[in-house]
Design an enzyme around this catalytic site. Structure first.
Site: not given
Length: 375
Positions: A291, A142, A70, A314
């Site tokens: 994905m 989220n 990350y 982001w």
């Protein structure tokens, strides 16, 4: 504890607290490098607060951070966890926060997988008490991501339309949105499953937020045997159209609504092309994941003749550099929706000392995220 004063002529008493937390000394698989550690927590200074965590979810960013993949890497050893909710146990004289207040940390990498911690008072945000612990614990990543993507790229009005892909992402190989092209790595099944659940949750939050704003959503999913079941579930959340890449053009033609002004892409490849082709002239497509591990493919003709704009998003990167006030403003916008129950996140509570169970059983979860409980 007892300690001698600088003059060495008297004893002073300093209160300390003991806290257990999930710590890692090296990067790696969470089930292998995480361990339960006890720490001594000093009392808060004048502008600080001592908080007791109530709950903290397991997010893809937590997994990636422990793995060392990350962009935000806390110095090691580190306490895991980027999101959670806590209550103020003790407040410094200049902190300005009441003891017992419900708070959420504002900084990424705050280390929320622990019982207690001391933060600067400016590094937490106070919430009203009528928000559920589950909602408060999962409101910092989220929901702000979904809300900001709906509000910051296109000036959407009531009756406008957006299109998004990735509602039922595949269990196969995925690259999380937090990985950079230079990170050539093999992702574990755990990362894939957690990221798949994260994407599902985010898409469903977009549907719920759009519904609350009077904005229509076109939701592109991969075809599957229980397609009708998925469509029923998403429509129950407020989705207007549920379709596949192959049927998107026909679904839009038969829908009594304008062309989408905003596209949200977390898949890439052919799916991103389908989303781009469905947009109205002058629209924007925002990418927040990849994905399929395939590049964003936008035909040149769409850029020239439809004047499409391509953006990336982001959340953590957009709020770094001390921009806490903007994050507080977004959280404040979400509070009324959470109070009214207009935003729902499915969670599975788990005592934090049983954390290994979460990593062992993630693949069996369906649309739920594990919520570590500290009470």
């Amino acid at each position: 504890m007892l300690a001698r004063s600088p003059a060495g002529c008297r004893l002073i008493f300093r209160r300390t607290y003991t806290s257990e937390g999930l710590s890692y000394k090296v990067h790696g698989n969470p089930s292998e490098v995480l361990s339960l550690q006890k720490q001594v927590v000093a009392p808060p200074q004048a502008a600080q607060v001592l908080v007791d965590f109530l709950a903290a979810p397991i997010n893809p960013s937590d997994i990636n951070q422990i793995q060392g993949k990350y962009p935000i890497k806390p110095p090691l050893p580190a306490i895991a966890g980027n999101e959670g909710v806590a209550r103020v146990r003790e407040s410094g004289k200049q902190a300005g926060l009441l003891e017992g207040a419900l708070v959420v940390p504002l900084d990424a990498g705050a280390g929320t997988w622990r019982q207690s911690a001391v933060f600067d008072a400016t590094a937490v945000h106070v919430l009203p008490d009528d928000i559920s612990i589950e909602a408060a614990a999962t409101m910092s990543i989220n929901p702000p991501t979904a809300l900001r993507m709906l509000e910051e790229f296109v000036d959407l009005k009531e009756g406008d339309v957006i299109v998004q892909n990735g509602a039922n992402s595949a269990v196969g190989q995925v690259r999380p949105l937090t990985s950079f092209a230079s990170d050539i790595c093999v992702l574990t099944n755990l990362t894939m499953v957690v990221f798949r659940l994260w994407t599902k949750g985010l898409l469903q939050l977009v549907i719920q937020l759009a519904k609350a704003k009077g904005i229509h959503t076109v939701n592109v999913v991969r075809d599957r045997p229980n397609m009708s079941e998925l469509e029923h579930h998403l429509r129950g959340l407020g989705a207007d159209v549920v379709t596949t890449d192959e049927k998107l053009k026909a679904a839009l033609a038969s829908a009594d609504m304008p062309r989408p002004k905003l596209g949200l892409n977390c898949v890439g490849g052919a799916s991103s092309t389908a989303v781009a082709k469905s947009l109205a002239p002058g629209s924007t497509i925002v990418t927040y994941g990849g994905m399929s591990m395939k590049p964003l493919t936008i035909p040149t003709s769409l850029l020239i003749f439809k004047d499409l704009t391509c953006k990336g998003f982001w959340l953590s990167g957009s709020t770094r550099g001390g921009d806490k006030e903007s994050k507080k403003a977004v959280l404040n916008k979400l509070v009324p929706l959470l109070q009214k129950g207009q935003l729902a996140v499915r969670t599975k509570p788990l005592p934090f000392r049983q954390y290994k169970e979460a990593f062992e059983n993630q693949e069996t979860q369906s649309g739920q995220k594990y919520l570590l409980r500290f009470d």
